[in-house]
Design a protein around this motif. Structure first.
Motif, PDB file in Angstrom:
ATOM      1  N   VAL A   1       0.862  -1.192   0.000  1.00 57.27           N
ATOM      2  CA  VAL A   1       0.000   0.000   0.000  1.00 57.27           C
ATOM      3  C   VAL A   1       0.898   1.242   0.000  1.00 57.27           C
ATOM      4  O   VAL A   1       1.872   1.279   0.751  1.00 57.27           O
ATOM      5  CB  VAL A   1      -0.879   0.044   1.291  1.00 57.27           C
TER       6      VAL A   1
ATOM      7  N   GLU B   1       1.032   7.325   1.792  1.00 54.27           N
ATOM      8  CA  GLU B   1       0.002   8.332   2.152  1.00 54.27           C
ATOM      9  C   GLU B   1      -1.286   7.624   2.530  1.00 54.27           C
ATOM     10  O   GLU B   1      -2.015   8.041   3.439  1.00 54.27           O
ATOM     11  CB  GLU B   1      -0.369   9.289   1.008  1.00 54.27           C
ATOM     12  N   GLU B   2      -1.571   6.535   1.815  1.00 54.23           N
ATOM     13  CA  GLU B   2      -2.784   5.775   2.073  1.00 54.23           C
ATOM     14  C   GLU B   2      -2.707   5.094   3.455  1.00 54.23           C
ATOM     15  O   GLU B   2      -3.712   5.010   4.167  1.00 54.23           O
ATOM     16  CB  GLU B   2      -2.948   4.754   0.939  1.00 54.23           C
TER      17      GLU B   2
ATOM     18  N   ARG C   1      -3.445   7.695   6.158  1.00 55.14           N
ATOM     19  CA  ARG C   1      -4.866   8.038   6.101  1.00 55.14           C
ATOM     20  C   ARG C   1      -5.700   6.945   6.774  1.00 55.14           C
ATOM     21  O   ARG C   1      -6.560   7.207   7.605  1.00 55.14           O
ATOM     22  CB  ARG C   1      -5.288   8.205   4.631  1.00 55.14           C
ATOM     23  N   ARG C   2      -5.411   5.689   6.443  1.00 52.96           N
ATOM     24  CA  ARG C   2      -6.183   4.580   7.013  1.00 52.96           C
ATOM     25  C   ARG C   2      -6.010   4.489   8.517  1.00 52.96           C
ATOM     26  O   ARG C   2      -6.962   4.247   9.244  1.00 52.96           O
ATOM     27  CB  ARG C   2      -5.722   3.243   6.434  1.00 52.96           C
TER      28      ARG C   2
ATOM     29  N   VAL D   1      -4.639  -2.250  -2.211  1.00 51.28           N
ATOM     30  CA  VAL D   1      -5.525  -1.100  -2.367  1.00 51.28           C
ATOM     31  C   VAL D   1      -6.773  -1.585  -3.082  1.00 51.28           C
ATOM     32  O   VAL D   1      -6.675  -2.240  -4.118  1.00 51.28           O
ATOM     33  CB  VAL D   1      -4.848   0.024  -3.178  1.00 51.28           C
TER      34      VAL D   1
END
Ligand code: AMP
Length: 184
Positions: free
Chosen positions: A116, A119-120, A123-124, A166
């Motif tokens: 992943v 940045e993701e 965020r998660r 993702v």
């Protein structure tokens, strides 16, 4: 019979996928993070040893972690296969796991590497709001992953199956199952 290790940075969805895959594959989901959190919740001696490390986003010392995993893998359900989520996280832990399995004439089927973008991940993790999901602790956990856990990708290079992590929960578990089928 399937014996899997899930590897990926914090926030990659290993816990979610481990739960789905353990159900579909019919093997126990063994999460060292969950085992530590349960021990902390029940104020056991193990929980007392582990708490400060979890709170800081640091790894619990290998001796403590390895002993806990050795005991868990000795339980009857784990003899029919397992899915390890969050262990091993260091090369010395991986050596111990190899030894535990070899003592029983076993070896890992595969290592699923969940990929992943960074940045993701942040965020998660900010969205799930666990007590060790504050921004400072998240950054520390990501740094610990890079320093301590990424070397495992080399250690396990012959067993790694990369999974694009993702997408929807169903898409990701379907990719993981397909990768396992393609390897078998
Ligand atoms: P997790 O739920 O896998 O994100 O783990 C939460 C926390 O538990 C980690 O930040 C560590 O403090 C601790 N932990 C979980 N698994 C391990 C491990 N294999 N070795 C050391 N510490 C661990």
């Amino acid at each position: 019979m399937v014996r899997l290790v899930l590897v990926g940075p914090p926030g990659a969805g290993k816990g979610t996928q481990a739960a789905v895959l353990s159900e579909k594959l019919g093997v126990p989901h063994i999460s060292t993070g969950d085992l530590f959190r349960a021990n902390i919740g029940n104020a056991t001696p193990l929980g007392q040893k582990a708490k400060s490390y979890l709170d800081a986003g640091e790894l619990v010392p290998d001796e403590v972690t390895n002993e806990m995993v050795r005991e868990r893998l000795a339980e009857p359900d784990a003899r029919e296969g397992f899915l390890l989520d969050g262990y091993p996280r260091t090369t010395p832990q991986a050596d111990v796991l190899t030894d535990i399995l070899a003592e029983n004439g076993m070896e890992l089927t595969a290592v699923l590497q969940f990929e992943v973008p960074e940045e993701e991940l942040v965020r998660r993790m900010l969205a799930r709001g666990r007590s060790d999901d504050t921004e400072d602790v998240i950054r520390r956990r990501l740094a610990v992953y890079r320093e301590e856990t990424e070397p495992l990708l080399e250690y396990y290079r012959n067993k790694i199956l990369k999974i694009d992590a993702v997408g929807s929960i169903d898409d990701i578990s379907a990719r993981a199952l397909e990768a396992l089928r393609a390897r078998a």
